[in-house]
Design a protein around this motif. Structure first.
Motif, PDB file in Angstrom:
ATOM      1  N   ASP A  95       0.839  -1.197   0.000  1.00  0.00           N
ATOM      2  CA  ASP A  95       0.000   0.000   0.000  1.00  0.00           C
ATOM      3  C   ASP A  95       0.874   1.247   0.000  1.00  0.00           C
ATOM      4  O   ASP A  95       1.961   1.261   0.585  1.00  0.00           O
ATOM      5  CB  ASP A  95      -0.881   0.038   1.256  1.00  0.00           C
ATOM      6  N   VAL A  96       0.370   2.290  -0.622  1.00  0.00           N
ATOM      7  CA  VAL A  96       1.022   3.592  -0.569  1.00  0.00           C
ATOM      8  C   VAL A  96       0.781   4.173   0.822  1.00  0.00           C
ATOM      9  O   VAL A  96      -0.313   4.062   1.375  1.00  0.00           O
ATOM     10  CB  VAL A  96       0.431   4.539  -1.643  1.00  0.00           C
ATOM     11  N   TYR A  97       1.812   4.770   1.379  1.00  0.00           N
ATOM     12  CA  TYR A  97       1.658   5.481   2.640  1.00  0.00           C
ATOM     13  C   TYR A  97       2.374   6.820   2.540  1.00  0.00           C
ATOM     14  O   TYR A  97       3.217   7.032   1.667  1.00  0.00           O
ATOM     15  CB  TYR A  97       2.185   4.670   3.836  1.00  0.00           C
ATOM     16  N   GLU A  98       1.996   7.729   3.423  1.00  0.00           N
ATOM     17  CA  GLU A  98       2.642   9.024   3.527  1.00  0.00           C
ATOM     18  C   GLU A  98       3.181   9.142   4.944  1.00  0.00           C
ATOM     19  O   GLU A  98       2.605   8.588   5.877  1.00  0.00           O
ATOM     20  CB  GLU A  98       1.639  10.150   3.270  1.00  0.00           C
ATOM     21  N   TYR A  99       4.288   9.876   5.071  1.00  0.00           N
ATOM     22  CA  TYR A  99       4.827  10.082   6.408  1.00  0.00           C
ATOM     23  C   TYR A  99       5.465  11.452   6.522  1.00  0.00           C
ATOM     24  O   TYR A  99       5.861  12.056   5.529  1.00  0.00           O
ATOM     25  CB  TYR A  99       5.822   8.987   6.798  1.00  0.00           C
ATOM     26  N   ALA A 100       5.534  11.913   7.744  1.00  0.00           N
ATOM     27  CA  ALA A 100       6.203  13.174   8.059  1.00  0.00           C
ATOM     28  C   ALA A 100       6.884  13.022   9.409  1.00  0.00           C
ATOM     29  O   ALA A 100       6.358  12.358  10.307  1.00  0.00           O
ATOM     30  CB  ALA A 100       5.213  14.329   8.104  1.00  0.00           C
ATOM     31  N   LEU A 101       8.038  13.630   9.525  1.00  0.00           N
ATOM     32  CA  LEU A 101       8.730  13.668  10.819  1.00  0.00           C
ATOM     33  C   LEU A 101       8.084  14.707  11.713  1.00  0.00           C
ATOM     34  O   LEU A 101       7.572  15.718  11.233  1.00  0.00           O
ATOM     35  CB  LEU A 101      10.201  14.033  10.630  1.00  0.00           C
ATOM     36  N   LEU A 102       8.118  14.458  13.007  1.00  0.00           N
ATOM     37  CA  LEU A 102       7.761  15.470  13.997  1.00  0.00           C
ATOM     38  C   LEU A 102       9.067  16.019  14.532  1.00  0.00           C
ATOM     39  O   LEU A 102       9.917  15.262  15.005  1.00  0.00           O
ATOM     40  CB  LEU A 102       6.946  14.850  15.138  1.00  0.00           C
ATOM     41  N   ARG A 103       9.207  17.305  14.426  1.00  0.00           N
ATOM     42  CA  ARG A 103      10.437  17.963  14.862  1.00  0.00           C
ATOM     43  C   ARG A 103      10.166  18.839  16.061  1.00  0.00           C
ATOM     44  O   ARG A 103       9.129  19.484  16.147  1.00  0.00           O
ATOM     45  CB  ARG A 103      10.985  18.822  13.729  1.00  0.00           C
ATOM     46  N   VAL A 104      11.115  18.864  16.968  1.00  0.00           N
ATOM     47  CA  VAL A 104      11.028  19.748  18.124  1.00  0.00           C
ATOM     48  C   VAL A 104      11.974  20.913  17.856  1.00  0.00           C
ATOM     49  O   VAL A 104      13.160  20.721  17.607  1.00  0.00           O
ATOM     50  CB  VAL A 104      11.403  19.014  19.429  1.00  0.00           C
ATOM     51  N   VAL A 105      11.416  22.102  17.892  1.00  0.00           N
ATOM     52  CA  VAL A 105      12.158  23.342  17.657  1.00  0.00           C
ATOM     53  C   VAL A 105      12.048  24.163  18.942  1.00  0.00           C
ATOM     54  O   VAL A 105      11.127  24.952  19.101  1.00  0.00           O
ATOM     55  CB  VAL A 105      11.579  24.121  16.446  1.00  0.00           C
ATOM     56  N   PRO A 106      12.977  23.954  19.874  1.00  0.00           N
ATOM     57  CA  PRO A 106      12.815  24.579  21.189  1.00  0.00           C
ATOM     58  C   PRO A 106      12.897  26.108  21.159  1.00  0.00           C
ATOM     59  O   PRO A 106      12.270  26.769  21.979  1.00  0.00           O
ATOM     60  CB  PRO A 106      13.945  23.981  22.021  1.00  0.00           C
ATOM     61  N   ARG A 107      13.642  26.647  20.224  1.00  0.00           N
ATOM     62  CA  ARG A 107      13.727  28.105  20.076  1.00  0.00           C
ATOM     63  C   ARG A 107      13.443  28.423  18.611  1.00  0.00           C
ATOM     64  O   ARG A 107      14.338  28.381  17.777  1.00  0.00           O
ATOM     65  CB  ARG A 107      15.095  28.609  20.519  1.00  0.00           C
ATOM     66  N   VAL A 108      12.194  28.713  18.335  1.00  0.00           N
ATOM     67  CA  VAL A 108      11.736  28.894  16.964  1.00  0.00           C
ATOM     68  C   VAL A 108      12.584  29.927  16.223  1.00  0.00           C
ATOM     69  O   VAL A 108      12.901  29.754  15.047  1.00  0.00           O
ATOM     70  CB  VAL A 108      10.235  29.271  16.934  1.00  0.00           C
ATOM     71  N   GLU A 109      12.998  30.966  16.919  1.00  0.00           N
ATOM     72  CA  GLU A 109      13.783  32.020  16.265  1.00  0.00           C
ATOM     73  C   GLU A 109      15.141  31.524  15.765  1.00  0.00           C
ATOM     74  O   GLU A 109      15.718  32.085  14.840  1.00  0.00           O
ATOM     75  CB  GLU A 109      13.953  33.233  17.188  1.00  0.00           C
ATOM     76  N   ARG A 110      15.666  30.454  16.359  1.00  0.00           N
ATOM     77  CA  ARG A 110      16.959  29.904  15.923  1.00  0.00           C
ATOM     78  C   ARG A 110      16.814  28.870  14.808  1.00  0.00           C
ATOM     79  O   ARG A 110      17.748  28.611  14.067  1.00  0.00           O
ATOM     80  CB  ARG A 110      17.696  29.282  17.107  1.00  0.00           C
ATOM     81  N   GLY A 111      15.667  28.224  14.735  1.00  0.00           N
ATOM     82  CA  GLY A 111      15.416  27.262  13.673  1.00  0.00           C
ATOM     83  C   GLY A 111      16.090  25.910  13.858  1.00  0.00           C
ATOM     84  O   GLY A 111      16.012  25.065  12.987  1.00  0.00           O
ATOM     85  N   PRO A 139       1.536  23.222   8.405  1.00  0.00           N
ATOM     86  CA  PRO A 139       2.612  24.019   9.016  1.00  0.00           C
ATOM     87  C   PRO A 139       2.111  24.820  10.214  1.00  0.00           C
ATOM     88  O   PRO A 139       0.980  25.301  10.230  1.00  0.00           O
ATOM     89  CB  PRO A 139       3.027  24.972   7.881  1.00  0.00           C
ATOM     90  N   ARG A 140       2.972  24.942  11.207  1.00  0.00           N
ATOM     91  CA  ARG A 140       2.640  25.724  12.401  1.00  0.00           C
ATOM     92  C   ARG A 140       3.921  26.242  13.021  1.00  0.00           C
ATOM     93  O   ARG A 140       4.997  25.715  12.791  1.00  0.00           O
ATOM     94  CB  ARG A 140       1.823  24.907  13.393  1.00  0.00           C
ATOM     95  N   SER A 141       3.772  27.287  13.808  1.00  0.00           N
ATOM     96  CA  SER A 141       4.923  27.911  14.478  1.00  0.00           C
ATOM     97  C   SER A 141       4.880  27.593  15.961  1.00  0.00           C
ATOM     98  O   SER A 141       4.700  28.468  16.796  1.00  0.00           O
ATOM     99  CB  SER A 141       4.907  29.419  14.255  1.00  0.00           C
ATOM    100  N   THR A 142       5.042  26.328  16.278  1.00  0.00           N
ATOM    101  CA  THR A 142       5.061  25.898  17.667  1.00  0.00           C
ATOM    102  C   THR A 142       6.347  25.117  17.906  1.00  0.00           C
ATOM    103  O   THR A 142       7.131  24.913  16.996  1.00  0.00           O
ATOM    104  CB  THR A 142       3.852  24.999  17.986  1.00  0.00           C
ATOM    105  N   VAL A 143       6.524  24.664  19.119  1.00  0.00           N
ATOM    106  CA  VAL A 143       7.731  23.910  19.453  1.00  0.00           C
ATOM    107  C   VAL A 143       7.754  22.563  18.740  1.00  0.00           C
ATOM    108  O   VAL A 143       8.797  22.114  18.276  1.00  0.00           O
ATOM    109  CB  VAL A 143       7.852  23.751  20.983  1.00  0.00           C
ATOM    110  N   VAL A 144       6.614  21.894  18.610  1.00  0.00           N
ATOM    111  CA  VAL A 144       6.528  20.631  17.871  1.00  0.00           C
ATOM    112  C   VAL A 144       5.949  20.937  16.492  1.00  0.00           C
ATOM    113  O   VAL A 144       4.831  21.423  16.382  1.00  0.00           O
ATOM    114  CB  VAL A 144       5.672  19.587  18.609  1.00  0.00           C
ATOM    115  N   GLN A 145       6.753  20.673  15.451  1.00  0.00           N
ATOM    116  CA  GLN A 145       6.367  21.003  14.080  1.00  0.00           C
ATOM    117  C   GLN A 145       6.488  19.781  13.182  1.00  0.00           C
ATOM    118  O   GLN A 145       7.409  18.987  13.340  1.00  0.00           O
ATOM    119  CB  GLN A 145       7.277  22.099  13.523  1.00  0.00           C
ATOM    120  N   PRO A 146       5.585  19.662  12.203  1.00  0.00           N
ATOM    121  CA  PRO A 146       5.729  18.583  11.225  1.00  0.00           C
ATOM    122  C   PRO A 146       6.732  18.971  10.148  1.00  0.00           C
ATOM    123  O   PRO A 146       6.869  20.143   9.797  1.00  0.00           O
ATOM    124  CB  PRO A 146       4.322  18.469  10.631  1.00  0.00           C
ATOM    125  N   GLY A 147       7.433  17.980   9.637  1.00  0.00           N
ATOM    126  CA  GLY A 147       8.309  18.198   8.495  1.00  0.00           C
ATOM    127  C   GLY A 147       7.530  17.969   7.214  1.00  0.00           C
ATOM    128  O   GLY A 147       6.315  17.752   7.242  1.00  0.00           O
TER     129      GLY A 147
END
Length: 131
Positions: free
Chosen positions: A9-25, A100-108
């Motif tokens: 089956d086809v599947y889709e995936y995305a990483l969950l990333r933690v960006v503790p200081r959004v301004e630093r990236g 997309p969102r501008s929070t500490v936990v972000q999807p890739g």
């Protein structure tokens, strides 16, 4: 019912990333979302390496990050634990989680693949891309 590609089956995936200081990236991978339309499945596997998190930001709130990751898992699971998202099908929950969102936990970005077992694939991706 398996897809036509050799029983996969086809599947889709995305990483969950933690960006503790959004301004630093700067970020660390802390989980993976997997969606398989053919199986009406959306699932998340998470793993927070607290040492890596604190290396990026010594003041990071690890408990809050764990709570956010746990909330993603609950939305994927559906049912009462998913809150308002419980009424949505697996595809809508996945699309909401990867928006997309501008929070500490972000999807890739979303990627695709083929699998015979999307749940096992989530575990494999967690091992390869997060741990």
């Amino acid at each position: 019912m398996a897809g036509a590609a050799g029983g996969k089956d086809v599947y889709e995936y995305a990483l969950l990333r933690v960006v503790p200081r959004v301004e630093r990236g700067e970020c660390i991978n802390a989980g993976v979302l997997v969606y398989c339309r053919a199986r009406s499945l959306v699932t998340a596997r998470t793993h927070l390496d607290e040492g890596r998190l604190l290396a990026l930001d010594p003041a990071a709130d690890a408990a809050a990050v764990r709570a956010a990751l746990s909330a993603v898992e609950r939305v994927c699971a559906g049912g009462r634990a998913a809150g308002q998202a419980a009424r949505d099908d697996a595809g809508r929950r996945f699309r909401w989680l990867v928006a997309p969102r501008s929070t500490v936990v972000q999807p890739g970005p979303v990627h695709t693949g083929l699998t015979v077992d999307p749940v096992a694939e989530a575990e494999r991706l967690l091992d390869v891309l997060v741990r």
